[in-house]
Design a protein around this motif. Structure first.
Motif, mmCIF file in Angstrom:
data_model
loop_
_atom_site.group_PDB
_atom_site.id
_atom_site.type_symbol
_atom_site.label_atom_id
_atom_site.label_comp_id
_atom_site.label_asym_id
_atom_site.label_seq_id
_atom_site.Cartn_x
_atom_site.Cartn_y
_atom_site.Cartn_z
ATOM 1 N N ALA A 126 -31.977 -18.197 -8.788
ATOM 2 C CA ALA A 126 -31.693 -18.648 -7.419
ATOM 3 C C ALA A 126 -30.289 -19.248 -7.372
ATOM 4 O O ALA A 126 -30.025 -20.201 -6.646
ATOM 5 C CB ALA A 126 -32.742 -19.669 -6.974
ATOM 6 N N GLY A 127 -29.385 -18.697 -8.177
ATOM 7 C CA GLY A 127 -27.986 -19.130 -8.183
ATOM 8 C C GLY A 127 -27.208 -18.359 -7.114
ATOM 9 O O GLY A 127 -27.793 -17.787 -6.186
ATOM 10 N N GLY A 128 -25.897 -18.318 -7.295
ATOM 11 C CA GLY A 128 -25.039 -17.687 -6.292
ATOM 12 C C GLY A 128 -25.346 -16.214 -6.070
ATOM 13 O O GLY A 128 -25.399 -15.743 -4.921
ATOM 14 N N ALA A 148 -38.397 -16.864 -8.729
ATOM 15 C CA ALA A 148 -38.762 -17.648 -9.904
ATOM 16 C C ALA A 148 -37.470 -18.237 -10.447
ATOM 17 O O ALA A 148 -36.533 -17.494 -10.768
ATOM 18 C CB ALA A 148 -39.402 -16.746 -10.962
ATOM 19 N N ASN A 149 -37.388 -19.551 -10.494
ATOM 20 C CA ASN A 149 -36.155 -20.175 -10.984
ATOM 21 C C ASN A 149 -36.458 -21.476 -11.687
ATOM 22 O O ASN A 149 -37.391 -22.183 -11.317
ATOM 23 C CB ASN A 149 -35.197 -20.446 -9.804
ATOM 24 C CG ASN A 149 -33.783 -20.717 -10.282
ATOM 25 O OD1 ASN A 149 -33.263 -19.960 -11.115
ATOM 26 N ND2 ASN A 149 -33.156 -21.768 -9.790
ATOM 27 N N ARG A 150 -35.673 -21.757 -12.719
ATOM 28 C CA ARG A 150 -35.837 -23.006 -13.481
ATOM 29 C C ARG A 150 -35.762 -24.218 -12.548
ATOM 30 O O ARG A 150 -36.580 -25.117 -12.620
ATOM 31 C CB ARG A 150 -34.726 -23.056 -14.544
ATOM 32 C CG ARG A 150 -34.694 -24.280 -15.382
ATOM 33 C CD ARG A 150 -33.577 -24.189 -16.394
ATOM 34 N NE ARG A 150 -32.255 -24.045 -15.786
ATOM 35 C CZ ARG A 150 -31.133 -23.960 -16.462
ATOM 36 N NH1 ARG A 150 -31.140 -23.997 -17.778
ATOM 37 N NH2 ARG A 150 -29.980 -23.838 -15.837
ATOM 38 N N SER A 153 -35.488 -26.543 -6.533
ATOM 39 C CA SER A 153 -34.777 -26.907 -5.296
ATOM 40 C C SER A 153 -33.807 -25.811 -4.858
ATOM 41 O O SER A 153 -33.606 -25.578 -3.653
ATOM 42 C CB SER A 153 -34.031 -28.228 -5.478
ATOM 43 O OG SER A 153 -33.123 -28.113 -6.557
ATOM 44 N N LYS A 154 -33.206 -25.095 -5.817
ATOM 45 C CA LYS A 154 -32.240 -24.048 -5.422
ATOM 46 C C LYS A 154 -32.948 -22.888 -4.736
ATOM 47 O O LYS A 154 -32.444 -22.317 -3.772
ATOM 48 C CB LYS A 154 -31.484 -23.546 -6.655
ATOM 49 C CG LYS A 154 -30.475 -24.534 -7.177
ATOM 50 C CD LYS A 154 -29.416 -23.782 -7.960
ATOM 51 C CE LYS A 154 -28.892 -24.615 -9.101
ATOM 52 N NZ LYS A 154 -28.233 -23.791 -10.114
ATOM 53 N N ALA A 155 -34.134 -22.547 -5.238
ATOM 54 C CA ALA A 155 -34.904 -21.481 -4.590
ATOM 55 C C ALA A 155 -35.345 -21.937 -3.202
ATOM 56 O O ALA A 155 -35.286 -21.162 -2.238
ATOM 57 C CB ALA A 155 -36.109 -21.124 -5.448
ATOM 58 N N GLN A 194 -33.180 -9.102 -11.538
ATOM 59 C CA GLN A 194 -32.848 -10.133 -12.534
ATOM 60 C C GLN A 194 -31.484 -10.694 -12.143
ATOM 61 O O GLN A 194 -30.459 -10.043 -12.353
ATOM 62 C CB GLN A 194 -32.831 -9.503 -13.927
ATOM 63 C CG GLN A 194 -32.911 -10.472 -15.086
ATOM 64 C CD GLN A 194 -31.899 -11.592 -15.106
ATOM 65 O OE1 GLN A 194 -32.218 -12.750 -14.770
ATOM 66 N NE2 GLN A 194 -30.675 -11.297 -15.489
ATOM 67 N N ALA A 195 -31.464 -11.897 -11.570
ATOM 68 C CA ALA A 195 -30.213 -12.462 -11.056
ATOM 69 C C ALA A 195 -29.876 -13.805 -11.708
ATOM 70 O O ALA A 195 -29.092 -14.574 -11.159
ATOM 71 C CB ALA A 195 -30.301 -12.613 -9.540
ATOM 72 N N THR A 196 -30.467 -14.094 -12.870
ATOM 73 C CA THR A 196 -29.994 -15.264 -13.614
ATOM 74 C C THR A 196 -28.824 -14.809 -14.498
ATOM 75 O O THR A 196 -28.542 -13.608 -14.607
ATOM 76 C CB THR A 196 -31.089 -15.867 -14.536
ATOM 77 O OG1 THR A 196 -31.247 -15.014 -15.682
ATOM 78 C CG2 THR A 196 -32.426 -16.026 -13.835
HETATM 79 P P1 ATR Z 1 -24.307 -16.718 -10.515
HETATM 80 O O1 ATR Z 1 -23.169 -16.918 -9.572
HETATM 81 O O2 ATR Z 1 -24.053 -15.699 -11.592
HETATM 82 O O3 ATR Z 1 -25.598 -16.506 -9.811
HETATM 83 P P2 ATR Z 1 -25.127 -19.429 -10.978
HETATM 84 O O4 ATR Z 1 -24.985 -19.716 -9.531
HETATM 85 O O5 ATR Z 1 -24.625 -20.444 -11.959
HETATM 86 O O6 ATR Z 1 -24.406 -18.088 -11.366
HETATM 87 O O7 ATR Z 1 -26.684 -19.127 -11.269
HETATM 88 C C1 ATR Z 1 -27.167 -18.917 -12.550
HETATM 89 C C2 ATR Z 1 -28.651 -18.607 -12.480
HETATM 90 O O8 ATR Z 1 -29.140 -18.418 -13.830
HETATM 91 C C3 ATR Z 1 -29.499 -19.720 -11.889
HETATM 92 O O9 ATR Z 1 -30.652 -19.172 -11.318
HETATM 93 C C4 ATR Z 1 -29.847 -20.516 -13.154
HETATM 94 O O10 ATR Z 1 -31.003 -21.327 -13.044
HETATM 95 P P3 ATR Z 1 -30.889 -22.821 -12.416
HETATM 96 O O11 ATR Z 1 -30.777 -22.633 -10.929
HETATM 97 O O12 ATR Z 1 -32.120 -23.487 -12.853
HETATM 98 O O13 ATR Z 1 -29.634 -23.417 -13.008
HETATM 99 C C5 ATR Z 1 -30.120 -19.407 -14.122
HETATM 100 N N1 ATR Z 1 -29.979 -19.869 -15.508
HETATM 101 C C6 ATR Z 1 -28.834 -20.052 -16.182
HETATM 102 N N2 ATR Z 1 -29.097 -20.484 -17.447
HETATM 103 C C7 ATR Z 1 -30.450 -20.568 -17.556
HETATM 104 C C8 ATR Z 1 -31.359 -20.944 -18.608
HETATM 105 N N3 ATR Z 1 -30.906 -21.323 -19.813
HETATM 106 N N4 ATR Z 1 -32.672 -20.901 -18.354
HETATM 107 C C9 ATR Z 1 -33.142 -20.525 -17.142
HETATM 108 N N5 ATR Z 1 -32.339 -20.149 -16.105
HETATM 109 C C10 ATR Z 1 -31.017 -20.179 -16.307
#
Ligand code: ATR
Length: 283
Positions: A126-128, A148-150, A153-155, A194-196
C-alpha cells in the motif's frame, strides 16, 4: 537537444531514456530524452527551470507526491491518485499527469488479456506504487480490491480515498499474518498485483506465505518488480500465469509519450529499447 527528462533520487537505474528515445527515433525525432539526478530539496528550483527549458518530464521516487503543489494544473487522474509521474510543459504552463495506473491496466491486457473492469484484485502493498495503480483501477471499474500491507494505516488511507471518489469498487484490508483472511482474499480474486518493494533484493522474503497460492490456481499474478522474484518462481511452478514489471514500465512510458507528442509510439521499439537493470531478469 534534450527536451524531455526523467528525474529522481536515485535515478541512474532508470530505463526510461533508452525506452523513450527508441520511440522518439522511430518518429524521426532523434534522441531528445535525458536523465538528471534531482534531490528532494532541489525539486522546486528544478521545476522553475523546467518551465522554460523542457517540454516533458517523468518523475520517479521520491518526487511523485512532492511535485503536487509545484504544478499549475493536474489531470483528473493525477488528482484522484494524488500522484504525478509526468509533466507536460507548454508555454511555461505545467500540467501534471499520472500514467502509472493506465500503464498497469494496459500491461494486464497485454500480458494476460485481463481487463480491469469487473475484476477482483488483491494488492500486496500500500505504498506509492499501490496507491497510484489501485486508485486508477477503482475508477476504471474494478469490482473489488483487497489490500494486504504490513502497515494497515497506509492501506486504510487508500481505501478512504477510493470511497471519497464515490467509486463502486468494494475495498478491504487484510493483515498479511491473518492466514484465514489471506486465504479467503486470494481464493476470491482474479489477479494478484505485487506492489511492495520486496523482491528487489535477492534475500528479501516473499510478500506473503506462498503456500496460499495453491488455494487459487485460476488467478494471474503481476509483480511490479522486474526480477525473477520468489513469488514469480513459485507461480511458475504452480502453472499460474505471471509476469514481472517490464510491460507496466513500457505502457506508462508510452502514455507519457502520447501526452507529449500527440503521436502513437511504436511499442515494440520501446520494448526493444528497454534494458533491464543489472540483475534484472525478463519474466
Ligand atoms: P513504492 O513507491 O515502490 O511503492 P513505497 O511507497 O516505499 O515504495 O512502498 C513500499 C511498499 O513495500 C509498502 O507497501 C511497504 O509496506 P509498509 O507500508 O508497511 O511500509 C512494503 N514493504 C517494504 N519493505 C517491506 C518489508 N520488509 N516487509 C513488508 N512490506 C514491506
Amino acid at each position: 537537444m534534450i527536451k524531455y527528462l526523467v528525474i529522481g533520487d536515485p535515478v541512474s537505474h532508470s530505463r526510461s531514456p533508452k525506452m523513450q528515445n527508441a520511440a522518439f527515433e522511430k518518429c524521426g525525432l532523434s534522441s531528445p530524452y535525458g536523465i538528471r539526478h534531482v534531490k528532494p530539496e532541489e525539486l522546486p528550483q528544478f521545476i522553475e527551470y523546467a518551465r522554460n527549458h523542457f517540454r516533458g518530464v517523468n518523475l520517479t521516487v521520491p518526487h511523485k507526491q512532492m511535485v503536487f503543489p509545484l504544478v499549475d494544473e493536474l489531470t483528473s487522474r493525477a488528482k484522484c491518485c494524488k500522484s504525478v509521474n509526468t509533466l507536460l510543459i507548454e508555454n511555461g504552463h505545467i500540467l501534471g499527469d499520472s500514467t502509472d495506473g493506465v500503464g498497469l491496466e494496459r500491461a494486464l491486457m497485454h500480458n494476460f488479456s485481463l481487463p480491469v473492469k469487473g475484476k477482483r484484485f488483491f494488492f500486496a502493498g500500500a505504498g506509492g506504487a499501490a496507491r497510484a495503480t489501485a486508485i486508477h483501477f477503482a475508477t476504471a471499474g474494478a469490482k473489488s480490491i483487497t489490500f494486504a500491507n504490513r502497515t494497515e494505516s497506509k492501506a486504510r488511507e487508500i481505501i478512504n480515498d477510493i470511497t471519497a471518489l464515490g467509486s463502486d469498487c468494494i475495498c478491504s484490508f487484510v493483515a498479511p499474518q491473518d492466514r484465514a483472511g489471506m486465504l479467503d482474499a486470494i481464493k476470491n480474486c482474479d489477479c494478484i498485483i505485487q506492489a511492495t518493494s520486496l523482491g528487489l533484493k535477492d534475500d528479501d522474503p516473499p510478500p506473503f506465505d506462498l503456500e496460499l497460492l495453491e488455494a487459487n490456481p485460476a488467478l494471474v499474478i503481476f509483480d511490479t518488480i522486474y526480477k525473477n522474484t520468489k513469488l514469480l518462481q513459485r507461480a511458475k511452478e504452480l502453472g499460474i500465469p505471471c509476469s514481472g514489471g517490464k510491460e507496466m514500465l513500457i505502457q506508462q512510458g508510452a502514455e507519457s509519450f502520447r501526452l507529449w507528442t500527440q503521436q502513437e509510439p511504436d511499442l515494440d521499439a520501446m520494448r526493444n529499447g528497454f534494458e533491464l537493470p543489472p540483475g534484472g531478469v525478463e519474466v
